[in-house]
Motif scaffolding. Sequence first.
Motif, mmCIF file in Angstrom:
data_model
loop_
_atom_site.group_PDB
_atom_site.id
_atom_site.type_symbol
_atom_site.label_atom_id
_atom_site.label_comp_id
_atom_site.label_asym_id
_atom_site.label_seq_id
_atom_site.Cartn_x
_atom_site.Cartn_y
_atom_site.Cartn_z
ATOM 1 N N PRO A 7 17.168 58.307 -48.170
ATOM 2 C CA PRO A 7 18.449 58.372 -47.456
ATOM 3 C C PRO A 7 18.330 58.237 -45.933
ATOM 4 O O PRO A 7 19.262 57.797 -45.280
ATOM 5 C CB PRO A 7 18.997 59.757 -47.814
ATOM 6 C CG PRO A 7 18.294 60.139 -49.052
ATOM 7 C CD PRO A 7 16.946 59.507 -48.978
ATOM 8 N N ARG A 188 26.046 60.405 -51.056
ATOM 9 C CA ARG A 188 24.771 59.737 -50.756
ATOM 10 C C ARG A 188 24.912 58.235 -50.525
ATOM 11 O O ARG A 188 24.058 57.623 -49.893
ATOM 12 C CB ARG A 188 23.773 59.995 -51.888
ATOM 13 C CG ARG A 188 23.287 61.436 -51.892
ATOM 14 C CD ARG A 188 22.147 61.636 -52.846
ATOM 15 N NE ARG A 188 22.577 61.650 -54.228
ATOM 16 C CZ ARG A 188 21.750 61.718 -55.256
ATOM 17 N NH1 ARG A 188 20.462 61.769 -55.055
ATOM 18 N NH2 ARG A 188 22.204 61.734 -56.494
ATOM 19 N N ILE A 195 23.527 62.477 -43.540
ATOM 20 C CA ILE A 195 22.832 63.244 -44.578
ATOM 21 C C ILE A 195 21.378 63.440 -44.178
ATOM 22 O O ILE A 195 20.693 62.493 -43.796
ATOM 23 C CB ILE A 195 22.957 62.534 -45.949
ATOM 24 C CG1 ILE A 195 24.378 62.744 -46.472
ATOM 25 C CG2 ILE A 195 21.939 63.057 -46.944
ATOM 26 C CD1 ILE A 195 24.667 62.147 -47.804
ATOM 27 N N TYR A 197 17.547 64.683 -45.415
ATOM 28 C CA TYR A 197 16.847 64.641 -46.707
ATOM 29 C C TYR A 197 15.407 65.087 -46.523
ATOM 30 O O TYR A 197 14.797 64.863 -45.483
ATOM 31 C CB TYR A 197 16.890 63.206 -47.242
ATOM 32 C CG TYR A 197 15.969 62.936 -48.401
ATOM 33 C CD1 TYR A 197 16.296 63.345 -49.686
ATOM 34 C CD2 TYR A 197 14.764 62.257 -48.213
ATOM 35 C CE1 TYR A 197 15.450 63.086 -50.756
ATOM 36 C CE2 TYR A 197 13.913 61.992 -49.269
ATOM 37 C CZ TYR A 197 14.266 62.410 -50.543
ATOM 38 O OH TYR A 197 13.422 62.154 -51.590
ATOM 39 N N LYS A 212 13.347 68.150 -53.922
ATOM 40 C CA LYS A 212 14.116 67.215 -53.101
ATOM 41 C C LYS A 212 15.404 67.905 -52.677
ATOM 42 O O LYS A 212 16.058 68.553 -53.502
ATOM 43 C CB LYS A 212 14.459 65.952 -53.894
ATOM 44 C CG LYS A 212 13.282 65.022 -54.101
ATOM 45 C CD LYS A 212 13.697 63.760 -54.802
ATOM 46 C CE LYS A 212 12.503 62.820 -54.970
ATOM 47 N NZ LYS A 212 12.885 61.605 -55.690
ATOM 48 N N TRP A 214 19.054 67.311 -50.324
ATOM 49 C CA TRP A 214 19.988 66.519 -49.517
ATOM 50 C C TRP A 214 20.996 67.480 -48.916
ATOM 51 O O TRP A 214 21.574 68.312 -49.638
ATOM 52 C CB TRP A 214 20.752 65.530 -50.383
ATOM 53 C CG TRP A 214 19.970 64.453 -51.046
ATOM 54 C CD1 TRP A 214 19.833 63.163 -50.635
ATOM 55 C CD2 TRP A 214 19.243 64.536 -52.288
ATOM 56 N NE1 TRP A 214 19.081 62.451 -51.534
ATOM 57 C CE2 TRP A 214 18.692 63.253 -52.554
ATOM 58 C CE3 TRP A 214 19.000 65.580 -53.192
ATOM 59 C CZ2 TRP A 214 17.914 63.003 -53.676
ATOM 60 C CZ3 TRP A 214 18.223 65.317 -54.314
ATOM 61 C CH2 TRP A 214 17.698 64.038 -54.550
#
Length: 220
Positions: A7, A188, A195, A197, A212, A214
């Motif tokens: 991202p 996303r 965003i 990440y 992970k 976000w």
Amino acid sequence: MGQKINPLGFRLGTTQDPYSFWFAQPKNYSGGLQEDQKIRNCIKNYIQKNMKISSGVEGIARIEIQKRIDVIQVIIYLGFPKFLIEGRPKNKRIEELQKNVEKELNCVNRKLNIAISRIAHPYRHPNILAEFIAGQLKNRVSFRKAMKRAIELTEQADTKGIQVQIAGRLDGKEIARVEWIREGRVPRQTLRAQIDYSSYAVRTIYGVLGIKIWTFVDEK
């Protein structure tokens, strides 16, 4: 089929700035990239070794590197800078870190400057959140509890949305699986959405788990 893309790289030039600012000839590019990785690894290792932090969170949000002909400027964005000041005078710590990095790089003709910048809301940054979750998983806290606690911390930090995903042998089960949880909005696919990440690997007694995160900060 959904194509997977980072991202941050996806948004470069719109809402995201690069973490390294320098120019190089094509033949020298790979060397510059490896040098950046060495600097980042050296700083992370130093902070891991020297900071006895109760929560297990190093608090590094990001490390920015700016290179000019004779100067390398490194800015460390820390969520909890007091850990770098504890025990000894602040300048002594930074000087020691600077010497370690210079030794690793073996830079003779260039000067290295390291600056530390404090972040207002540490738990708004996915790197710090991932470290927090990793610490919880190492202490054998249930992954669902760790994910929910991380979401509570981001709500206090005033974010618009968060998604957390953990993959691997969760709770020591034989078969690896992926579990995720989302709170609020995380657009996303929207380029103007800012965003953050992070992907983070944590070693547990059952094997390696991948985290992970976000976080949806704002829309431009």
